[in-house]
Design an enzyme around this catalytic site. Structure first.
Site, mmCIF file in Angstrom:
data_model
loop_
_atom_site.group_PDB
_atom_site.id
_atom_site.type_symbol
_atom_site.label_atom_id
_atom_site.label_comp_id
_atom_site.label_asym_id
_atom_site.label_seq_id
_atom_site.Cartn_x
_atom_site.Cartn_y
_atom_site.Cartn_z
ATOM 1 N N GLU A 1 3.800 -6.438 4.031
ATOM 2 C CA GLU A 1 3.698 -5.693 5.299
ATOM 3 C C GLU A 1 4.883 -6.067 6.185
ATOM 4 O O GLU A 1 5.422 -7.170 6.080
ATOM 5 C CB GLU A 1 2.393 -6.069 6.027
ATOM 6 C CG GLU A 1 1.139 -5.498 5.416
ATOM 7 C CD GLU A 1 0.897 -4.031 5.760
ATOM 8 O OE1 GLU A 1 1.660 -3.473 6.589
ATOM 9 O OE2 GLU A 1 -0.034 -3.458 5.185
ATOM 10 N N ASP B 1 6.371 0.866 7.148
ATOM 11 C CA ASP B 1 4.990 0.494 6.767
ATOM 12 C C ASP B 1 4.482 1.426 5.689
ATOM 13 O O ASP B 1 3.916 2.455 5.986
ATOM 14 C CB ASP B 1 4.112 0.568 8.028
ATOM 15 C CG ASP B 1 2.698 0.113 7.790
ATOM 16 O OD1 ASP B 1 2.424 -0.482 6.747
ATOM 17 O OD2 ASP B 1 1.838 0.374 8.653
ATOM 18 N N ASP C 1 -0.166 4.344 0.876
ATOM 19 C CA ASP C 1 -0.529 5.370 1.865
ATOM 20 C C ASP C 1 0.174 5.125 3.194
ATOM 21 O O ASP C 1 0.634 4.011 3.477
ATOM 22 C CB ASP C 1 -2.048 5.446 2.055
ATOM 23 C CG ASP C 1 -2.674 4.151 2.551
ATOM 24 O OD1 ASP C 1 -2.263 3.071 2.082
ATOM 25 O OD2 ASP C 1 -3.562 4.206 3.426
ATOM 26 N N HIS D 1 3.582 3.198 12.322
ATOM 27 C CA HIS D 1 2.636 4.170 12.885
ATOM 28 C C HIS D 1 3.242 5.010 14.018
ATOM 29 O O HIS D 1 2.596 5.910 14.522
ATOM 30 C CB HIS D 1 1.340 3.500 13.401
ATOM 31 C CG HIS D 1 0.608 2.705 12.357
ATOM 32 N ND1 HIS D 1 -0.705 2.319 12.483
ATOM 33 C CD2 HIS D 1 1.011 2.234 11.149
ATOM 34 C CE1 HIS D 1 -1.077 1.627 11.416
ATOM 35 N NE2 HIS D 1 -0.048 1.567 10.588
ATOM 36 N N HIS E 1 0.842 -1.200 0.000
ATOM 37 C CA HIS E 1 0.000 0.000 0.000
ATOM 38 C C HIS E 1 0.874 1.246 0.000
ATOM 39 O O HIS E 1 1.910 1.291 0.676
ATOM 40 C CB HIS E 1 -0.992 0.005 1.170
ATOM 41 C CG HIS E 1 -0.386 -0.014 2.540
ATOM 42 N ND1 HIS E 1 0.074 1.129 3.153
ATOM 43 C CD2 HIS E 1 -0.184 -1.011 3.425
ATOM 44 C CE1 HIS E 1 0.529 0.825 4.357
ATOM 45 N NE2 HIS E 1 0.397 -0.477 4.550
ATOM 46 N N GLU F 1 -5.059 1.797 2.499
ATOM 47 C CA GLU F 1 -5.004 0.581 3.327
ATOM 48 C C GLU F 1 -5.205 0.946 4.783
ATOM 49 O O GLU F 1 -5.857 0.231 5.546
ATOM 50 C CB GLU F 1 -3.650 -0.125 3.135
ATOM 51 C CG GLU F 1 -3.584 -1.516 3.764
ATOM 52 C CD GLU F 1 -3.136 -1.528 5.221
ATOM 53 O OE1 GLU F 1 -3.262 -2.578 5.868
ATOM 54 O OE2 GLU F 1 -2.669 -0.502 5.734
ATOM 55 N N GLU F 2 -4.610 2.086 5.169
ATOM 56 C CA GLU F 2 -4.604 2.468 6.585
ATOM 57 C C GLU F 2 -5.958 2.960 7.082
ATOM 58 O O GLU F 2 -6.112 3.262 8.252
ATOM 59 C CB GLU F 2 -3.538 3.551 6.832
ATOM 60 C CG GLU F 2 -2.110 3.108 6.517
ATOM 61 C CD GLU F 2 -1.551 2.083 7.499
ATOM 62 O OE1 GLU F 2 -2.300 1.630 8.382
ATOM 63 O OE2 GLU F 2 -0.373 1.731 7.365
HETATM 64 ZN ZN LIG Z 1 0.855 -1.337 6.401
#
Ligand SMILES: [Zn+2]
Length: 387
Positions: free
Chosen positions: A166, A106, A76, A359, A74, A138-139
């Site tokens: 991931e 990530d 984003d 994150h 992903h 995705e997030e």
């Molecule tokens: Zn991710």
């Protein structure tokens, strides 16, 4: 046109510089990737949102008309708002062996590895093509990959299996929990707080619902029926609550946002129907007795199914072989892998970076993780050339 060339770190530097926080457009990043792939003579296909602000990207390296191996990532990233960073989150910064930047782990790290590997894939005489599957959003509930998945086998060629990169510290992950999100709106009736019998207190009704969710959570924890997971149980949580006007007014409205994550042995419908039954049979009748307009309405706002790869899963077997590993692991975060698996494409999760950094402020990836992923992709090239 001569092919542009980047090593994984140089590519990561480029990708991190695009602020692709989920709420923003990812088109400048997609254009960069399109230009890069075009410089290597590759055709790309977008699956765009209606407003054109976001897009997935699909490309095939190798022969057409043969089911390929999908490499999925992903584009984003999560917001940096209210996070304390010691470096500029959108400038890849090297300190020692670590590369800092939003998305470094990530999961722009994986995307950098697969993109910088494109010329190496092209040098091989691939019998099995490699498909690049780059998504958005995705997030915010794995929503962006869904339109691309529904095109696979139609406008876009279907993969034989999918490797989702991931961050797993390059461990082979074959299972993850499901994630379900809900919003429940409770509608009561306003009255002067001195005349409570004339009103219906929406916050207190919502409190009963919160108590029921707390009971369900306790029971699920006590079952502890997901020994492979950390924590080893299904959990239910209320994450946000909003309602009321003033201390002397019986509140008319209250909204709760709640969610649960299930281990594969829990049926999500069990939780949903138990909550709904409690709301409609135990809480609502007393509210309706005072105000016929009283209501409790729940909508599901997100759903990522669990991944539970079957024994003999082609994707898991291949990932173990390429990574030279014997053990598989289960994780508590959701991924696009479960959506590919649900659509009939065998899937596995393996990628560079430690999920503990995802994150977080000062997100980083170890340079050695990118190297390990590149070795994995070399093994994948050997495999795709031979069979
Ligand atoms: Zn991710």
């Amino acid at each position: 046109m001569s092919g542009q060339s980047y090593n994984p770190v140089e590519m990561l530097e480029k990708l991190v510089a695009f602020d692709t926080t989920s709420a923003k457009t990812n088109i400048p990043l997609i254009e960069f990737i399109e230009d890069y792939l075009a410089s290597h003579g590759l055709e790309t296909h977008r699956v765009q949102t209606d407003d054109g602000m976001k897009s997935s990207l699909h490309a095939v390296i190798g022969p057409a008309g043969v089911p390929g191996i999908g490499l999925s990532g992903h584009s984003d990233v999560v917001p940096v708002t209210d996070q304390n960073w010691n470096t500029d989150p959108f400038t890849l910064t090297k300190k020692g062996s670590r590369l800092y930047g939003r998305g470094s782990c990530d999961m722009k790290g994986f995307i950098s590895c697969i993109l910088s590997h494109v010329p190496k894939f092209q040098k091989r005489d691939l019998k099995t093509p490699i498909h690049l599957l780059i998504s958005y959003d995705e997030e915010v509930g794995c929503t962006g990959v869904r339109p691309m998945i529904s095109e696979l086998g139609k406008r876009l060629p279907a993969p034989r299996l999918v490797i989702v990169g991931e961050p797993t510290s390059m461990k082979v992950v074959d299972a993850h929990k499901s994630i379900h999100g809900f919003e429940t709106c409770v509608t009561g009736k306003e009255s002067h707080s001195g005349k409570p019998h004339l009103g219906v207190n929406a916050i207190m009704a919502a409190g009963q619902l919160v108590s029921e969710l707390t009971r369900i959570d306790s029971e699920m924890r006590a079952r502890s029926d997901g020994p492979r997971f950390d924590p080893p149980y299904t959990n239910v949580a209320v994450a946000l609550i909003e309602g009321g006007t003033a201390r002397n007014i019986t509140p008319k409205n209250c909204t709760i946002a709640w969610m649960f994550r299930t281990v594969p042995s829990t049926d999500p419908d069990e939780i949903i129907s138990r909550f709904e039954k409690f709301a409609q049979e135990e809480v609502l009748p007393a509210m309706k007795a005072v105000s016929p307009d009283a209501a409790i309405e729940t909508v599901q706002t997100s759903r990522v199914p669990s991944l539970n790869a079957p024994d003999g899963s082609p994707a898991v077997s291949l990932a173990l072989k390429l990574a030279g590993k014997n053990d598989t692991f289960a994780v508590s975060y959701g991924t696009e892998g479960s959506l590919f698996e649900e659509a009939g494409f065998s899937s596995v999760i393996i990628g560079p970076g430690d999920i503990a950094q995802a994150h977080a402020p000062d997100e980083f990836i170890e340079e050695s993780e990118l190297e390990e992923c590149t070795v994995f992709l070399d093994k994948l090239s050997d495999y795709a050339e031979a069979s």
